[in-house]
Design an enzyme around this catalytic site. Sequence first.
Site, mmCIF file in Angstrom:
data_model
loop_
_atom_site.group_PDB
_atom_site.id
_atom_site.type_symbol
_atom_site.label_atom_id
_atom_site.label_comp_id
_atom_site.label_asym_id
_atom_site.label_seq_id
_atom_site.Cartn_x
_atom_site.Cartn_y
_atom_site.Cartn_z
ATOM 1 N N HIS A 1 0.970 -1.198 -0.074
ATOM 2 C CA HIS A 1 0.095 -0.078 0.037
ATOM 3 C C HIS A 1 0.924 1.311 0.047
ATOM 4 O O HIS A 1 0.652 1.957 -0.653
ATOM 5 C CB HIS A 1 -0.907 0.007 1.367
ATOM 6 C CG HIS A 1 -1.553 1.124 1.518
ATOM 7 N ND1 HIS A 1 -2.907 1.655 1.162
ATOM 8 C CD2 HIS A 1 -0.944 2.299 2.174
ATOM 9 C CE1 HIS A 1 -3.156 2.914 1.752
ATOM 10 N NE2 HIS A 1 -2.001 3.405 2.237
ATOM 11 N N GLU A 2 1.814 1.106 0.674
ATOM 12 C CA GLU A 2 2.845 2.369 0.987
ATOM 13 C C GLU A 2 3.434 2.669 -0.511
ATOM 14 O O GLU A 2 3.843 3.621 -0.908
ATOM 15 C CB GLU A 2 3.867 2.313 1.983
ATOM 16 C CG GLU A 2 3.382 2.099 3.233
ATOM 17 C CD GLU A 2 2.711 3.510 3.840
ATOM 18 O OE1 GLU A 2 3.027 4.464 3.575
ATOM 19 O OE2 GLU A 2 1.579 3.348 4.461
ATOM 20 N N HIS B 1 1.754 4.565 -2.690
ATOM 21 C CA HIS B 1 1.583 6.111 -2.692
ATOM 22 C C HIS B 1 2.607 6.459 -3.778
ATOM 23 O O HIS B 1 2.952 7.595 -4.378
ATOM 24 C CB HIS B 1 2.096 6.524 -1.357
ATOM 25 C CG HIS B 1 0.835 6.153 -0.538
ATOM 26 N ND1 HIS B 1 -0.577 6.874 -1.071
ATOM 27 C CD2 HIS B 1 0.357 5.559 0.637
ATOM 28 C CE1 HIS B 1 -1.428 6.641 -0.057
ATOM 29 N NE2 HIS B 1 -0.813 5.924 0.940
ATOM 30 N N GLU C 1 -5.476 7.409 -0.661
ATOM 31 C CA GLU C 1 -5.668 6.296 0.385
ATOM 32 C C GLU C 1 -6.419 5.254 -0.471
ATOM 33 O O GLU C 1 -5.706 4.041 -0.508
ATOM 34 C CB GLU C 1 -6.125 6.441 1.639
ATOM 35 C CG GLU C 1 -5.365 7.146 2.628
ATOM 36 C CD GLU C 1 -3.895 6.752 2.812
ATOM 37 O OE1 GLU C 1 -3.647 5.573 2.937
ATOM 38 O OE2 GLU C 1 -2.931 7.560 2.844
ATOM 39 N N ASP D 1 -4.664 1.543 -2.020
ATOM 40 C CA ASP D 1 -5.411 0.294 -1.598
ATOM 41 C C ASP D 1 -5.571 -0.511 -2.899
ATOM 42 O O ASP D 1 -5.446 -1.723 -3.041
ATOM 43 C CB ASP D 1 -6.663 0.364 -0.680
ATOM 44 C CG ASP D 1 -6.210 0.699 0.639
ATOM 45 O OD1 ASP D 1 -5.296 0.543 1.316
ATOM 46 O OD2 ASP D 1 -7.444 0.894 1.428
HETATM 47 ZN ZN LIG Z 1 -1.423 5.325 2.947
#
Ligand SMILES: [Zn+2]
Length: 447
Positions: A298-299, A302, A378, A382
């Site tokens: 997930h990170e 980004h 976010e 995901d």
């Molecule tokens: Zn995040």
Amino acid sequence: MLGSLVDNVVDMFQASNVDWKKIIIVGAIFDFGFKTVLDVLQYRSQCRASPPAEITKTGLIDQTTFIKSQNYSKSKLRFGMFERTISLFQNIAFLKYNLLPKIWEYSKVTAATYFHGGDIVAGIVTMLIIGAGSTVVGLPLDWYHTFVMEKKFGFNKQTFKLWVVDNIKSWVLALILTPPLLAAILMIINYFGKMFVFYLVLFMLVLNVLAMIIYPTIIAPIFNKYEPLEDGELKTAIENLAASQSFPLGRIYVVDGSTRSTHSNAYFIGLPWYKQIVLYDTLISENTSDEIVAVLSHELGHWKRNHIPFLLASGLLNAGLNFAFLGLFLDNASFFSSLGFNAGDMPTVVALLVFSDALGPLTAILQLVQNLIVRSCEYDADRFSVRLGYGENLKTALVNLNKSNLSSVDADRLYSTFYHSHPILPERLRAINEEMDVKKSAEKKRQ
Ligand SMILES: [Zn+2]
């Protein structure tokens, strides 16, 4: 057309008959009332008897944990309301007893007598006095938060001694950093006149880049111990994930978050071409390797989807708009005279301290927009993680994180829109499930 509209707005703000003190006090009371209503709505949502369907379906959060998370939320809300009440009285007292002009007069004398300095040094003295004042008010609150509230819910692992040492370190850091930073800001505003907004945004950009270098190497280690992650299954899995996305992985660190609290987390930090991963030791002890890798995917989303420069740009735009609002008050004689300053006395530092109070609703809207942007990032990260195949592990990892932080699993819609930069757990689980369905049907079609 737009130019004349802006001129009209500027005229309106700088008209001589505006009673700014009254506007600020009424605004502060409205702001207090509005936030209290939101808190009450949120408090009610934390009294529901069972969690949302998305949570029940996972079977991972039992009723005891659910009730505990609700009690924790309610306790935080009560504490927040208490803090807000104190700060409202504090702000009104400041305005009612003309404390700002008094502090400014004292600062000017101090700056001239001890430092042979002018308005910029006086501005620094003013900021330090106000900072010291809010520290004195904030200390007992922070003590209560750490040693009563967090302790009650089993989060606090900090000793009183460590708390005192941490506080002293933060004060020393603030004493070292405030003077040069504030001096630079005041000089930019004084020197560039009407063009200051542009240069101040540029300065913020430089600070951001500097912080990316200085924070992980100098500041964070003052408070915590960072140790390289040991070789093993987890390290190999993280390296494989990074390699599969051509992520410029530098070192992987484990931070001893558990010496202060049992809250857990993971993040990336560093420059675009050399990034470090920081994992909380609590995250490692509470999740499987697959789940930790899912959190990192997930990170990584980004990074891969360019959220970091995008968020930086939107943050700078937000700051730029705030500075433009600040510009409405810098040479605003009615603003300073209504706050009790002598004619001609218009300290920039005071405008910096007070302008956002005078524009409460406008800055609240900017915050709201910023939250919406962060939230959409976010969801996007995901989705990225689900497409890489980490959907199931991401879901359990998020539930584990939520459980160990006792984050609320339910929220009032209005409250959430205003305050949450991250979607709450059931919202994220719902979106992840939807994305997993999309992925599944796409795979079926391909077969
Ligand atoms: Zn995040």
